[in-house]
Design a protein around this motif. Structure first.
Motif, PDB file in Angstrom:
ATOM      1  N   HIS A 308       4.700   6.099   1.590  1.00 39.93           N
ATOM      2  CA  HIS A 308       5.786   5.953   2.562  1.00 39.93           C
ATOM      3  C   HIS A 308       5.535   6.941   3.708  1.00 39.93           C
ATOM      4  CE1 HIS A 308       8.478   3.239   0.269  1.00 39.93           C
ATOM      5  NE2 HIS A 308       7.802   3.738  -0.751  1.00 39.93           N
ATOM      6  N   VAL A 309       5.036   6.423   4.792  1.00 38.86           N
ATOM      7  CA  VAL A 309       4.624   7.267   5.923  1.00 38.86           C
ATOM      8  C   VAL A 309       5.813   8.011   6.510  1.00 38.86           C
ATOM      9  CG1 VAL A 309       3.633   7.190   8.253  1.00 38.86           C
ATOM     10  CG2 VAL A 309       2.618   5.829   6.416  1.00 38.86           C
ATOM     11  N   SER A 310       7.008   7.454   6.414  1.00 38.63           N
ATOM     12  CA  SER A 310       8.184   8.124   6.973  1.00 38.63           C
ATOM     13  C   SER A 310       8.463   9.473   6.321  1.00 38.63           C
ATOM     14  CB  SER A 310       9.422   7.224   6.813  1.00 38.63           C
ATOM     15  OG  SER A 310       9.689   6.994   5.439  1.00 38.63           O
ATOM     16  N   VAL A 334       0.773   3.766  18.491  1.00 39.09           N
ATOM     17  CA  VAL A 334      -0.039   3.227  17.403  1.00 39.09           C
ATOM     18  C   VAL A 334       0.569   1.883  17.016  1.00 39.09           C
ATOM     19  CG1 VAL A 334      -0.894   3.559  15.059  1.00 39.09           C
ATOM     20  CG2 VAL A 334      -0.656   5.532  16.587  1.00 39.09           C
ATOM     21  N   PHE A 335      -0.071   0.816  17.456  1.00 41.13           N
ATOM     22  CA  PHE A 335       0.455  -0.520  17.190  1.00 41.13           C
ATOM     23  C   PHE A 335       0.100  -0.945  15.765  1.00 41.13           C
ATOM     24  CE2 PHE A 335       0.091  -0.666  21.881  1.00 41.13           C
ATOM     25  CZ  PHE A 335       1.409  -1.004  22.181  1.00 41.13           C
ATOM     26  N   VAL A 336       1.127  -1.304  15.021  1.00 38.43           N
ATOM     27  CA  VAL A 336       0.935  -1.716  13.632  1.00 38.43           C
ATOM     28  C   VAL A 336       2.063  -2.676  13.272  1.00 38.43           C
ATOM     29  CG1 VAL A 336       2.235   0.277  12.752  1.00 38.43           C
ATOM     30  CG2 VAL A 336       0.609  -0.896  11.258  1.00 38.43           C
ATOM     31  N   ASP A 337       1.747  -3.674  12.461  1.00 33.67           N
ATOM     32  CA  ASP A 337       2.760  -4.646  12.064  1.00 33.67           C
ATOM     33  C   ASP A 337       2.435  -5.140  10.660  1.00 33.67           C
ATOM     34  OD1 ASP A 337       4.835  -6.764  12.268  1.00 33.67           O
ATOM     35  OD2 ASP A 337       4.774  -6.250  14.399  1.00 33.67           O
ATOM     36  N   GLU A 338       3.155  -6.168  10.199  1.00 35.32           N
ATOM     37  CA  GLU A 338       2.976  -6.648   8.837  1.00 35.32           C
ATOM     38  C   GLU A 338       1.522  -7.014   8.533  1.00 35.32           C
ATOM     39  OE1 GLU A 338       5.161  -6.570   6.562  1.00 35.32           O
ATOM     40  OE2 GLU A 338       7.068  -6.390   7.632  1.00 35.32           O
ATOM     41  N   ALA A 375      10.670  -1.566   9.288  1.00 36.61           N
ATOM     42  CA  ALA A 375       9.669  -1.095   8.324  1.00 36.61           C
ATOM     43  C   ALA A 375       8.656  -2.203   8.105  1.00 36.61           C
ATOM     44  CB  ALA A 375      10.331  -0.726   7.007  1.00 36.61           C
ATOM     45  N   VAL A 376       7.377  -1.876   8.142  1.00 34.27           N
ATOM     46  CA  VAL A 376       6.325  -2.864   7.905  1.00 34.27           C
ATOM     47  C   VAL A 376       5.432  -2.387   6.758  1.00 34.27           C
ATOM     48  CG1 VAL A 376       6.346  -3.600  10.325  1.00 34.27           C
ATOM     49  CG2 VAL A 376       4.673  -1.892   9.580  1.00 34.27           C
ATOM     50  N   THR A 377       4.850  -3.334   6.075  1.00 34.90           N
ATOM     51  CA  THR A 377       3.998  -3.031   4.918  1.00 34.90           C
ATOM     52  C   THR A 377       2.603  -3.581   5.152  1.00 34.90           C
ATOM     53  OG1 THR A 377       5.929  -3.206   3.477  1.00 34.90           O
ATOM     54  CG2 THR A 377       3.773  -3.253   2.412  1.00 34.90           C
ATOM     55  N   ARG A 393      -1.355   0.663  -0.540  1.00 36.15           N
ATOM     56  CA  ARG A 393      -0.654   0.106   0.617  1.00 36.15           C
ATOM     57  C   ARG A 393       0.145   1.209   1.307  1.00 36.15           C
ATOM     58  NH1 ARG A 393       3.926  -3.228  -2.829  1.00 36.15           N
ATOM     59  NH2 ARG A 393       5.303  -1.452  -3.254  1.00 36.15           N
ATOM     60  N   CYS A 394       0.424   0.983   2.579  1.00 35.78           N
ATOM     61  CA  CYS A 394       1.277   1.889   3.346  1.00 35.78           C
ATOM     62  C   CYS A 394       2.557   1.159   3.739  1.00 35.78           C
ATOM     63  CB  CYS A 394       0.582   2.359   4.619  1.00 35.78           C
ATOM     64  SG  CYS A 394      -0.922   3.314   4.370  1.00 35.78           S
ATOM     65  N   VAL A 395       3.664   1.857   3.652  1.00 37.58           N
ATOM     66  CA  VAL A 395       4.930   1.369   4.196  1.00 37.58           C
ATOM     67  C   VAL A 395       5.250   2.261   5.389  1.00 37.58           C
ATOM     68  CG1 VAL A 395       7.367   0.911   3.739  1.00 37.58           C
ATOM     69  CG2 VAL A 395       5.679   0.650   1.901  1.00 37.58           C
ATOM     70  N   LEU A 396       5.377   1.634   6.566  1.00 34.54           N
ATOM     71  CA  LEU A 396       5.464   2.417   7.800  1.00 34.54           C
ATOM     72  C   LEU A 396       6.762   2.139   8.554  1.00 34.54           C
ATOM     73  CD1 LEU A 396       2.231   0.994   7.822  1.00 34.54           C
ATOM     74  CD2 LEU A 396       2.023   3.129   9.085  1.00 34.54           C
TER      75      LEU A 396
END
Length: 458
Positions: A308-310, A334-338, A375-377, A393-396
């Motif tokens: 959990h990056v948060s 930092v562009f990131v999505d599902e 939140a995206v995974t 996996r990362c949850v961001l």
């Protein structure tokens, strides 16, 4: 089927505590992070063995399903279930055969190609396994051929090759989506490889090519550098990928599902597209049951390491502030999505934190389900001993791009993670505005595809 399934599962360490990847330094850093938790995930493993060479009646239609690793489980599973229920003959064709596990490829689990639409459909947490029946090869003089799995010799690839002809051909070649088509393009189709020649020969013989989502990419990549095999045809592309059609001399359909001659396409898989795609392919629903000789199911409990990056020190929601010097200064977007690639986004975040560079995690613009935050995974790459963050996996936490733009934050640079997340970001006006204002761009792998329409990739 039971011994085959057991061998395949054991070869990849499913159902127990998975071993670290062969290069374990990054994996150990990830899994020992205090913010990483261990999650146990019950997965239904659904196996399809298909029809082997001696089981086929070539006077009747035979469907070919083009496969490799990391396909979309829902699309692949529903297609194979439909073929089984109808009692249709089908084979799995591939550019290679993983002999170490008995000849099986397997899909992702819930890393869907179109999460918004596919999450509305009923499909349990399933990994679909497909056993290679034929390998795309060539004869000694270069003619397209299919080699039965039991005859295939990697050291003598012409051995056992059966020439594709009017008497030995598939009635259709099906390619589903996910990340799998990109693997096929890079390893089996590029430079007019054997798989590309097999597909082209089938089109010459009148076979139907049927694609879902990014599966179309595999057919587009066939042909010469000057002209795609499917140039001139109309197709339904993945919703944000219509530029792919234009770049390859194709026409974009206004419909979600399209047939133009021998090419059948669905832009994405959903409740509103799958039935029409099946109908156009002549695969209306059947009433039969799947065969226990070809289909099996086993449940495993898989271990997933979830970060959990948060919760990382210094994170304030989706923003990392590195000391007083950067609080009022420019940030890196930092562009990131599902369904982003976990190795790529983890190393980007870790490096920026190490360098004490302030950044904001930014996803596509807000929709009905997200206003100020989302939140995206990432994807989870299971069972691959060569992948640096296998079973991780990362949850961001992210800020939607339009919210980030209105916040007044100043971005002088940006990163884009790869995987399937760039396709969520494409043609987003707020994403493009942030990119256009930046002076440094750093896309990773497929991340460059998110830059279409910006000054960086006009």
């Amino acid at each position: 089927m039971e011994p085959l399934m057991e061998k395949a599962l054991a070869a990849h360490g499913f159902g127990g505590l998975p071993a670290p990847p062969k290069s374990a330094e990054l994996w150990e850093k990830f899994t020992t992070c205090p913010e990483t938790e261990t999650v146990r995930l019950e997965v239904s493993n659904l196996f399809f063995a298909g029809y082997d060479d001696g089981q086929l009646d070539w006077s009747r239609p035979v469907h070919g399903v083009l496969m490799d690793f990391k396909g979309d489980s829902m699309q692949t599973g529903m297609v194979l279930e439909r073929l089984e229920q109808r009692g249709d003959q089908y084979v799995v064709i591939a550019g290679s055969c993983p002999s170490f596990n008995g000849g099986w490829h397997f899909t992702a689990v819930t890393d869907y190609e179109h999460p918004v639409e596919q999450s509305k459909m009923s499909w349990q947490t399933t990994r679909v396994w497909t056993r290679v029946n034929y390998i795309c090869t060539a004869s000694a003089d270069g003619e397209p051929a299919l080699t039965p799995r039991d005859s295939f010799d990697p050291g003598a690839k012409h051995t056992g090759a059966k020439l594709v002809s009017s008497d030995f051909k598939l009635s259709s070649i099906i390619c589903t989506g996910g990340l799998m088509p990109h693997t096929l393009c890079a390893t089996a189709i590029a430079d007019n490889g054997p798989t590309a020649k097999v597909i082209e020969k089938h089109m010459q013989l009148g076979a139907t090519l049927a694609a879902v989502g990014h599966g179309l990419d595999a057919f587009v990549a066939c042909g010469s550098a000057e002209r795609s095999l499917v140039a001139g045809l109309e197709a339904a592309a993945f919703p944000t990928q219509r530029q792919l059609l234009e770049a390859n001399g194709m026409r974009s359909s206004s419909e979600q599902v399209c047939r133009d001659g021998q090419l059948i396409t669905a832009g994405h898989w959903s409740a509103s597209t799958k039935d029409e795609w099946f109908r156009l392919l002549g695969l209306d629903a059947g009433e039969g049951a799947t065969s226990s000789l070809r289909v099996g199911r086993k449940t495993t409990e898989d271990i997933v390491h979830s970060l959990h990056v948060s919760k990382l020190p210094g994170m304030k929601e989706a923003t990392y502030i590195a000391g007083e010097a950067t609080q009022a200064g420019p940030l890196t977007a930092v562009f990131v999505d599902e369904v982003a690639d976990p190795t790529e986004i983890f190393t980007i975040v870790a490096h920026l934190r190490k360098q004490e560079m302030g950044f904001m995690l930014v996803s596509r613009s807000a929709d009905e389900s997200s206003s100020q935050s989302r939140a995206v995974t990432t994807e989870t790459v299971f069972g691959n001993p060569m992948y640096p963050l296998r079973d991780c996996r990362c949850v961001l936490p992210t800020t939607p791009a339009d919210v980030a733009l209105r916040s007044g934050a100043v971005f002088d640079s940006f990163f884009v993670a790869g995987g399937q997340c760039p396709y969520r970001l494409q043609h987003d006006a707020a994403v493009i505005a942030i990119m256009d204002a930046a002076t440094v761009a750093a896309p990773v792998c497929h991340g460059a595809e998110a830059m279409h329409g910006s000054k960086w990739l006009a």
